[in-house]
Design an enzyme around this catalytic site. Structure first.
Site, PDB file in Angstrom:
ATOM      1  N   GLU A 324    -120.005  88.748  91.030  1.00  0.00           N
ATOM      2  CA  GLU A 324    -120.700  89.057  92.285  1.00  0.00           C
ATOM      3  C   GLU A 324    -122.057  89.701  92.007  1.00  0.00           C
ATOM      4  OE1 GLU A 324    -119.885  88.008  95.109  1.00  0.00           O
ATOM      5  OE2 GLU A 324    -117.702  87.755  95.179  1.00  0.00           O
ATOM      6  N   ARG A 328    -125.535  87.799  92.953  1.00  0.00           N
ATOM      7  CA  ARG A 328    -126.286  88.414  94.057  1.00  0.00           C
ATOM      8  C   ARG A 328    -127.452  89.260  93.549  1.00  0.00           C
ATOM      9  NH1 ARG A 328    -122.097  89.299  99.001  1.00  0.00           N
ATOM     10  NH2 ARG A 328    -120.362  88.146  98.137  1.00  0.00           N
ATOM     11  N   GLU A 593    -121.682  77.547 103.072  1.00  0.00           N
ATOM     12  CA  GLU A 593    -121.513  76.330 102.261  1.00  0.00           C
ATOM     13  C   GLU A 593    -121.888  75.028 102.975  1.00  0.00           C
ATOM     14  OE1 GLU A 593    -119.347  78.852 102.354  1.00  0.00           O
ATOM     15  OE2 GLU A 593    -119.636  79.609 100.320  1.00  0.00           O
ATOM     16  N   SER A 681    -125.579  80.116  92.809  1.00  0.00           N
ATOM     17  CA  SER A 681    -124.468  80.015  93.758  1.00  0.00           C
ATOM     18  C   SER A 681    -124.650  80.911  94.975  1.00  0.00           C
ATOM     19  CB  SER A 681    -123.171  80.366  93.032  1.00  0.00           C
ATOM     20  OG  SER A 681    -122.074  79.926  93.755  1.00  0.00           O
TER      21      SER A 681
HETATM   22  C1  DMJ Z   1    -121.286  83.528  98.108  1.00  0.00           C
HETATM   23  O1  DMJ Z   1    -121.268  84.804  97.605  1.00  0.00           O
HETATM   24  C2  DMJ Z   1    -121.477  82.513  97.047  1.00  0.00           C
HETATM   25  O2  DMJ Z   1    -121.881  81.322  97.604  1.00  0.00           O
HETATM   26  C3  DMJ Z   1    -120.242  82.294  96.237  1.00  0.00           C
HETATM   27  O3  DMJ Z   1    -120.414  81.331  95.226  1.00  0.00           O
HETATM   28  C4  DMJ Z   1    -119.118  81.877  97.125  1.00  0.00           C
HETATM   29  N1  DMJ Z   1    -118.949  82.766  98.227  1.00  0.00           N
HETATM   30  C5  DMJ Z   1    -120.068  83.330  98.925  1.00  0.00           C
HETATM   31  C6  DMJ Z   1    -120.416  82.670 100.218  1.00  0.00           C
HETATM   32  O4  DMJ Z   1    -119.414  82.151 100.919  1.00  0.00           O
END
Ligand code: DMJ
Length: 691
Positions: A324, A328, A593, A681
């Site tokens: 995370e 982030r 997503e 991501s």
């Molecule tokens: C985000 O923190 C990222 O996209 C992660 O890869 C998956 N979950 C959340 C969003 O839903």
């Protein structure tokens, strides 16, 4: 000296020079004397010598190891040849040069050549209209016996799978060496990993000991020395149309609430108007930096920048989650650095990178999930010995970028070890169990296989890492990706019995099919389309198209027009609905997503229908999630009258969902050029490198 001795001596001297004397004269002289000596021998002696030499050669052949024979053949027949190549004939070359239809190499529309109704899905997926878009009748999609062309598009047919090729290593000490993309045994791999005392482990421990240094020099000093290589600011013009302006307004509203009630904390609780702490790293600020920069929100960006410069510290004695914080915070800082050219962000990213490194001090090199940034120690989660597979495989873009940005290799090296370890593990049709043990480096037996929680971004980062590193032909990342998508198509993809919606289910215990799909899985169509634009097979495009339809259904079928966290699908005609949501799964967390996939579909095809689909969803968020202090997650998307609030605005709302909305509604679909940038991501764009 006997005649035989003379011959032997002459042969030996020839072989010393390798049969290549220094000039032509010498060569013909020694040839003549050799022939003369040979002719002087009695016939029976000559026959004996020939028989002896033949017997010697035969015995030598018998004792030569098989792999060396393969190696000799390989080296001599195909010098310098890469062991396999990605088939590029059907690559949709540069998507940005073909605004309205994907083109094959010869200029014809590939989409029109494909089996099934792909053109309807990709070039014109839904009826455009001012009213909520209705999906085209699902039945039409599956008229006849159309199926995905697996037999022509499987990994085996698009690439030549890697051969195992061993050779003597350069210094000739007889150890097995690795040649281009060769399968490695675990024993061989361990020499690459952390048990190599003089290599990675030393660098790793050094970086952990001195978190404010890079390569033994103060971080700022180090960056000063590489001045000319630092990023230059990118320019964005801000909103150019009403939809984009509406998204900017939504961002401002979210930011204002966060600023007023949760400034410096991780997340806003928009209903109770308070704050929520997770890692104590001001997640919402760091996660939002690049969104503000792209939206042209200069004032907001500057106040966030100042907070990062003055108040973001990493020395608190507190466990955080490696994944995370990487996607982030590390990703957010690196993206802010690359977009703004402000090196302060890179200084912060470097210190954070050093403090995350203890995770990699596991016996296997697979990182521990939890790391204490202050104490600089790491461990498995308290509730289990295992890390999530998606988590250990969704840190590579960021760590590699940190290495490339600072010229300090350790970050990239440790995540490459993870790549190599995971590549070497046995998989089921290319699919991975969702748990892996950091101590043993092995997958948990009988763990679920899923493209939702804990599995999702493993697949995403296989493709994106390959894009980030210049799309090399001979790369395990892309081979693993292709095998995995083949596995998705053959093991996880199903259609509902009546309406034929395509979805991706899960394998419980690794075996038992469950018709459950997390909203998280709706990132997949965007990733598949991105892959197809870069040479992946047409079966990927078809799955992307069908998944888009299904994911959109998970939104528009709900009374709120917002998707639930998890959807289920009918297995047979007795089930009442083809798509349904269980009461415990009916919440919506403002996740990005599907909007992310819509963005890729728009950016790569130019088709504005995807914008209309996104606009419907944006309006649904406006209607149901907007509260006085921001936007909130919801408890039940099935209830329009009294939608219960969950009272949390996760940082990915501002980092991803609103960013993808903004880019989706852009008049310039190349606002972020997908040939030059790869989104991590968490929606943070990072630069693509040439290798
Ligand atoms: C985000 O923190 C990222 O996209 C992660 O890869 C998956 N979950 C959340 C969003 O839903």
């Amino acid at each position: 000296m006997t005649n035989t001795d003379h011959v032997a001596l002459t042969l030996a001297s020839t072989s010393i020079t390798g049969g290549v004397p220094s000039d032509d004269g010498n060569l013909s002289l020694s040839r003549k004397s050799l022939r003369r000596s040979w002719n002087q021998l009695p016939r029976c002696q000559r026959n004996l010598i020939i028989m002896g030499l033949t017997a010697f050669c035969f015995t030598a052949l018998l004792f030569l190891p098989g792999d060396q024979l393969i190696n000799i053949k390989d080296v001599h027949l195909k010098p310098g040849a890469a062991p396999f190549h990605i088939r590029r004939e059907n690559t949709l070359q540069n998507p940005h040069h073909h605004p309205h239809s994907a083109q094959s190499k010869d200029g014809s529309s590939l989409i029109n050549e494909l089996p099934g109704d792909i053109s309807a899905a990709v070039a014109s997926p839904m009826t455009v209209g001012s009213h909520p878009i209705k999906a085209k009748p699902a039945i039409d999609k599956f008229d006849g016996t159309m199926d995905y062309p697996m037999e022509t598009n499987s990994a085996e047919n698009v690439v030549n799978l890697p051969e195992t090729v061993h050779s003597l290593n350069e210094n000739g000490n007889g150890l097995i060496d690795i040649v281009n993309n060769v399968e490695q045994t675990l024993e061989q791999q361990s020499s690459l990993a952390l048990d190599e005392p003089s290599s990675i482990r030393d660098e790793l421990e050094e970086a952990i000991r001195q978190p404010s240094k890079l390569a033994n020099v103060d971080i700022k000093q180090h960056l000063l020395q590489m001045e000319s290589q630092l990023a230059k600011a990118q320019h964005f013009h801000g909103a150019t149309n009403e939809r984009q302006a509406a998204v900017v307004a939504a961002f401002r509203h979210s930011w204002a609430g966060y600023k007023k009630y949760a400034w410096g904390h991780d997340n806003l609780k928009p209903v109770s108007q308070g704050s929520h702490e997770w890692f104590g790293l001001g997640l919402s600020i760091v996660d939002s930096l690049d969104t503000m920069y792209i939206m042209g929100l200069e004032d907001e960006f500057n106040e966030a920048r100042d907070w990062v410069a003055n108040s973001l510290h990493f020395h608190t004695n507190r466990d955080v989650n490696l994944f995370e914080v990487t996607i982030r915070v590390l990703g957010g800082l690196l993206s802010a650095y690359h977009l703004s050219g402000d090196r302060m962000f890179l200084v912060k990213a470097s210190e954070l990178g050093n403090r995350l490194l203890p995770s990699f001090l596991s016996p296997s090199g697979i990182p521990y999930s939890d790391v204490n940034l202050g104490e600089r120690s790491a461990h498995s989660p308290k509730w289990s010995p295992d890390s999530s597979t998606s988590e250990v495989t969704t840190i590579q873009l960021e760590f590699r970028d940190l290495s490339r940005s600072t010229n300090v290799p350790i970050y990239e090296r440790v995540v490459n070890v993870v790549n190599e370890k995971i590549h070497a593990l046995d998989k089921s049709h290319g699919l991975v169990p969702i748990f892996i043990n950091a101590n043993t480096g092995t997958f948990r037996n009988y763990a679920t296989i899923s493209l939702g929680a804990r599995g999702d971004s493993y697949y995403e980062y296989l493709l994106k890492q390959w894009l980030q590193t210049g799309r090399k032909d001979n790369d395990n990342l892309i081979l693993d990706y292709m095998q995995a998508i083949d596995g998705v198509l053959t093991q996880l993809m199903r259609r509902t019995p009546r309406e034929k919606w395509v979805y991706i289910g899960e394998l419980i215990n690794g075996h038992d099919f469950k018709p459950k799909m997390d909203h998280l899985t709706c990132y997949l169509p965007g990733t598949l389309l991105l892959g197809h634009q870069n040479g992946m097979p047409d079966s990927h495009l078809m799955l992307a198209r069908d998944m888009m339809d299904t994911c959109y259904q998970t939104y528009i079928r709900q009374p709120t027009q917002l998707a639930a966290e998890i959807s289920y699908f009918a297995l047979n005609e007795k089930d009442e609905n083809d798509i349904y949501v269980k009461p415990n799964d009916a919440h919506n967390l403002l996740r990005p997503e599907f909007i992310e996939s819509l963005y890729y579909f728009y950016a790569l095809t130019g088709n504005r229908t995807y914008q209309d689909m996104g606009w419907n969803i944006f309006q649904a968020f406006e209607k149901h999630s907007k509260v006085a202090a921001g936007y909130t997650s919801l408890g039940n998307v099935k209830n329009t009258l009294n939608t219960p609030m969950r009272d949390l605005m996760e940082s990915f709302w501002m980092s991803e969902t609103l960013k993808y909305f903004y880019l989706l509604f852009s008049d310039n679909r190349k606002e972020i050029d997908l040939d030059k940038w790869v989104f991590n991501s968490e929606g943070h764009p990072l630069p693509v490198y040439e290798n």
